[in-house]
Design a protein around this motif. Structure first.
Motif, PDB file in Angstrom:
ATOM      1  N   LEU A 104       4.909   8.370   7.739  1.00  0.00           N
ATOM      2  CA  LEU A 104       4.049   8.858   6.749  1.00  0.00           C
ATOM      3  C   LEU A 104       4.173  10.501   6.486  1.00  0.00           C
ATOM      4  O   LEU A 104       3.767  11.043   7.474  1.00  0.00           O
ATOM      5  CB  LEU A 104       2.753   8.190   6.921  1.00  0.00           C
ATOM      6  CG  LEU A 104       2.499   6.682   6.757  1.00  0.00           C
ATOM      7  CD1 LEU A 104       1.072   6.253   7.191  1.00  0.00           C
ATOM      8  CD2 LEU A 104       2.473   6.434   5.204  1.00  0.00           C
ATOM      9  N   GLY A 105       4.191  10.941   5.536  1.00  0.00           N
ATOM     10  CA  GLY A 105       4.523  12.092   5.108  1.00  0.00           C
ATOM     11  C   GLY A 105       3.091  12.847   4.863  1.00  0.00           C
ATOM     12  O   GLY A 105       3.174  14.112   4.720  1.00  0.00           O
TER      13      GLY A 105
ATOM     14  N   ALA B 286      -2.218  -2.354   9.397  1.00  0.00           N
ATOM     15  CA  ALA B 286      -1.131  -2.685  10.191  1.00  0.00           C
ATOM     16  C   ALA B 286      -1.293  -4.170  10.542  1.00  0.00           C
ATOM     17  O   ALA B 286      -2.172  -4.651  10.949  1.00  0.00           O
ATOM     18  CB  ALA B 286      -0.800  -1.824  11.428  1.00  0.00           C
ATOM     19  N   GLY B 287      -0.267  -4.653  10.530  1.00  0.00           N
ATOM     20  CA  GLY B 287      -0.324  -6.501  11.053  1.00  0.00           C
ATOM     21  C   GLY B 287       0.473  -7.175   9.897  1.00  0.00           C
ATOM     22  O   GLY B 287       0.560  -8.361  10.188  1.00  0.00           O
ATOM     23  N   SER B 288       1.391  -6.631   9.049  1.00  0.00           N
ATOM     24  CA  SER B 288       2.542  -7.352   8.234  1.00  0.00           C
ATOM     25  C   SER B 288       3.744  -6.961   8.287  1.00  0.00           C
ATOM     26  O   SER B 288       3.892  -5.877   8.897  1.00  0.00           O
ATOM     27  CB  SER B 288       2.027  -7.382   6.815  1.00  0.00           C
ATOM     28  OG  SER B 288       1.717  -6.057   6.237  1.00  0.00           O
ATOM     29  N   TYR B 289       4.778  -7.720   8.310  1.00  0.00           N
ATOM     30  CA  TYR B 289       6.154  -7.268   8.646  1.00  0.00           C
ATOM     31  C   TYR B 289       6.502  -6.102   7.653  1.00  0.00           C
ATOM     32  O   TYR B 289       5.883  -5.837   6.265  1.00  0.00           O
ATOM     33  CB  TYR B 289       7.016  -8.333   8.281  1.00  0.00           C
ATOM     34  CG  TYR B 289       7.033  -9.507   9.112  1.00  0.00           C
ATOM     35  CD1 TYR B 289       7.523  -9.395  10.645  1.00  0.00           C
ATOM     36  CD2 TYR B 289       6.466 -10.892   9.049  1.00  0.00           C
ATOM     37  CE1 TYR B 289       7.472 -10.241  11.372  1.00  0.00           C
ATOM     38  CE2 TYR B 289       6.341 -11.692   9.966  1.00  0.00           C
ATOM     39  CZ  TYR B 289       6.889 -11.444  11.052  1.00  0.00           C
ATOM     40  OH  TYR B 289       6.714 -12.474  12.167  1.00  0.00           O
ATOM     41  N   VAL B 290       7.335  -4.944   7.846  1.00  0.00           N
ATOM     42  CA  VAL B 290       7.511  -3.829   7.342  1.00  0.00           C
ATOM     43  C   VAL B 290       9.185  -3.926   6.777  1.00  0.00           C
ATOM     44  O   VAL B 290       9.970  -3.939   8.106  1.00  0.00           O
ATOM     45  CB  VAL B 290       7.372  -2.617   8.181  1.00  0.00           C
ATOM     46  CG1 VAL B 290       7.361  -1.499   7.508  1.00  0.00           C
ATOM     47  CG2 VAL B 290       5.564  -2.536   8.561  1.00  0.00           C
ATOM     48  N   PRO B 291       9.418  -4.017   5.792  1.00  0.00           N
ATOM     49  CA  PRO B 291      10.738  -3.717   5.328  1.00  0.00           C
ATOM     50  C   PRO B 291      11.563  -2.648   5.541  1.00  0.00           C
ATOM     51  O   PRO B 291      10.763  -1.340   5.744  1.00  0.00           O
ATOM     52  CB  PRO B 291      10.734  -3.969   3.756  1.00  0.00           C
ATOM     53  CG  PRO B 291       9.438  -4.709   3.495  1.00  0.00           C
ATOM     54  CD  PRO B 291       8.729  -4.173   4.622  1.00  0.00           C
ATOM     55  N   ARG B 292      12.595  -2.470   5.828  1.00  0.00           N
ATOM     56  CA  ARG B 292      13.525  -1.100   5.962  1.00  0.00           C
ATOM     57  C   ARG B 292      13.146  -0.041   5.047  1.00  0.00           C
ATOM     58  O   ARG B 292      12.722   1.438   5.258  1.00  0.00           O
ATOM     59  CB  ARG B 292      14.967  -1.358   6.260  1.00  0.00           C
ATOM     60  CG  ARG B 292      15.213  -2.264   7.433  1.00  0.00           C
ATOM     61  CD  ARG B 292      16.622  -2.556   7.315  1.00  0.00           C
ATOM     62  NE  ARG B 292      16.931  -3.522   6.038  1.00  0.00           N
ATOM     63  CZ  ARG B 292      17.999  -4.106   5.854  1.00  0.00           C
ATOM     64  NH1 ARG B 292      19.150  -3.919   6.345  1.00  0.00           N
ATOM     65  NH2 ARG B 292      18.015  -5.213   4.949  1.00  0.00           N
ATOM     66  N   ALA B 293      13.088  -0.593   3.746  1.00  0.00           N
ATOM     67  CA  ALA B 293      12.775   0.628   2.752  1.00  0.00           C
ATOM     68  C   ALA B 293      11.435   1.169   2.760  1.00  0.00           C
ATOM     69  O   ALA B 293      11.326   2.072   2.210  1.00  0.00           O
ATOM     70  CB  ALA B 293      12.830  -0.158   1.287  1.00  0.00           C
ATOM     71  N   THR B 294      10.572   0.513   3.298  1.00  0.00           N
ATOM     72  CA  THR B 294       8.987   0.883   3.364  1.00  0.00           C
ATOM     73  C   THR B 294       9.079   2.165   4.386  1.00  0.00           C
ATOM     74  O   THR B 294       8.320   3.410   3.861  1.00  0.00           O
ATOM     75  CB  THR B 294       7.987  -0.120   3.907  1.00  0.00           C
ATOM     76  OG1 THR B 294       8.462  -1.134   3.198  1.00  0.00           O
ATOM     77  CG2 THR B 294       6.608   0.328   3.895  1.00  0.00           C
ATOM     78  N   PHE B 295       9.715   2.425   5.455  1.00  0.00           N
ATOM     79  CA  PHE B 295       9.950   3.795   6.071  1.00  0.00           C
ATOM     80  C   PHE B 295      10.437   4.647   5.305  1.00  0.00           C
ATOM     81  O   PHE B 295       9.896   5.783   5.583  1.00  0.00           O
ATOM     82  CB  PHE B 295      10.899   3.351   7.387  1.00  0.00           C
ATOM     83  CG  PHE B 295      10.314   2.153   8.502  1.00  0.00           C
ATOM     84  CD1 PHE B 295       9.357   2.648   9.284  1.00  0.00           C
ATOM     85  CD2 PHE B 295      10.236   0.872   8.399  1.00  0.00           C
ATOM     86  CE1 PHE B 295       8.947   1.929  10.297  1.00  0.00           C
ATOM     87  CE2 PHE B 295       9.917   0.211   9.175  1.00  0.00           C
ATOM     88  CZ  PHE B 295       9.108   0.488  10.002  1.00  0.00           C
ATOM     89  N   GLU B 296      11.219   4.586   4.391  1.00  0.00           N
ATOM     90  CA  GLU B 296      11.877   5.479   3.499  1.00  0.00           C
ATOM     91  C   GLU B 296      10.826   5.939   2.421  1.00  0.00           C
ATOM     92  O   GLU B 296      10.432   7.222   2.325  1.00  0.00           O
ATOM     93  CB  GLU B 296      13.089   5.183   2.791  1.00  0.00           C
ATOM     94  CG  GLU B 296      14.253   5.041   4.025  1.00  0.00           C
ATOM     95  CD  GLU B 296      14.534   6.288   4.832  1.00  0.00           C
ATOM     96  OE1 GLU B 296      14.621   7.361   4.268  1.00  0.00           O
ATOM     97  OE2 GLU B 296      15.003   6.060   5.802  1.00  0.00           O
TER      98      GLU B 296
ATOM     99  N   GLY C  50       0.701  -1.293   0.036  1.00  0.00           N
ATOM    100  CA  GLY C  50       0.066   0.173   0.018  1.00  0.00           C
ATOM    101  C   GLY C  50       0.937   1.344   0.027  1.00  0.00           C
ATOM    102  O   GLY C  50       0.481   2.214  -0.779  1.00  0.00           O
ATOM    103  N   VAL C  51       1.842   1.242   0.838  1.00  0.00           N
ATOM    104  CA  VAL C  51       2.844   2.509   0.585  1.00  0.00           C
ATOM    105  C   VAL C  51       3.668   2.601  -0.456  1.00  0.00           C
ATOM    106  O   VAL C  51       3.661   3.608  -1.244  1.00  0.00           O
ATOM    107  CB  VAL C  51       3.900   2.286   1.991  1.00  0.00           C
ATOM    108  CG1 VAL C  51       4.920   3.383   1.796  1.00  0.00           C
ATOM    109  CG2 VAL C  51       3.142   2.439   3.445  1.00  0.00           C
TER     110      VAL C  51
END
Length: 255
Positions: A221-222, A179-189, A162-163
């Protein structure tokens, strides 16, 4: 049935559901999908569209009852919905390395070991990298239909997908993220580049969710308009009113 104006999209079956909702199964470049359109959708008054995400690793047919329920809910607001079979699901070819990554995840969870960033990347990023352009191709084809039009929203499924779509797909105007699935580092960026309105649903006691990671992602999230709805309960304990709140969010931004 006949192909639509896009030669790569072919409808294969259809049925009428409650309240005149038309359900049509299709293939798009060998990717199966289901499109639901409300009875009110016509060439003179085309419906906006929500992309219905689903968890990674679960086939479309297994998720069908939940997806159809969400589709009927959206149709009551005059909104069309679509779901795609995810990469590696159903009869689609497996993603390279996916089986090993899932085995490594099971091993880590059984041993009580932390799920490392590297393992999360291996689990999630290949799926996101393949699924995002497939959703964009689906939009290209579906928005050519006379009874479907923008604006477009994304709802549920892998939060990393989604991001990604919120960043790369300009036709997306709102996103409802689970929310409820694993979040890769790249997703935060990537999250810092999201500017569309976002409604995030978090189950506070989700046994498979890293609550802090979900909160950190929401913070990243921006978007100038973003809402976090947190409810007590586990992964499958989402209260009915949370779905109503999400529906109002999309009705406000898509209708």
């Amino acid at each position: 049935m006949n192909a639509t104006p896009s030669s790569s999209l072919t409808f294969t079956a259809e049925q009428q559901l409650d309240d005149g909702v038309l359900e049509r199964r299709f293939t798009l470049d060998a990717v199966p999908g289901v499109l639901w359109t409300p009875a009110s959708a016509t060439p003179a008054d085309p419906a906006p569209l929500i992309l219905l995400g689903q968890p990674g690793g679960l086939a479309l047919d297994r998720m069908y009852p939940r997806l159809a329920g969400r589709a009927l809910h959206a149709a009551a607001d005059g909104i069309a919905t679509v779901a795609l079979e995810g990469p590696g699901n159903g009869d689609r070819p497996p993603l390279p390395g996916a089986d090993q990554a899932r085995a490594d995840l099971r091993r880590a969870l059984t041993a009580g070991e932390p799920v490392t960033d590297n393992l999360i990347d291996r689990l999630v990023l290949p799926l996101v990298d393949q699924a995002a352009p497939e959703w964009q191709s689906a939009l290209d084809a579906l928005l050519d239909l006379p009874e479907v039009d923008g604006p477009v929203g994304y709802s549920g499924g892998l939060i990393a997908l989604g991001v990604r779509l919120a960043v790369v797909e300009p036709r997306l105007v709102a996103a409802g993220l689970f929310a409820g699935s694993y979040v890769p580092r790249a997703t935060f960026e990537e999250a810092r580049r999201v500017t569309i309105p976002v409604h995030v649903l978090l189950q506070w006691d989700d046994e498979g969710n890293d609550r802090q990671a979900a909160l950190d992602l929401f913070d990243a999230l921006g978007s100038a308009e973003k809402t976090l709805q947190a409810n007590l309960g586990g992964h499958t304990g989402v209260p009915a009113f949370a779905g109503d709140d999400a529906a109002r969010f999309f009705a406000r931004h898509l209708r």
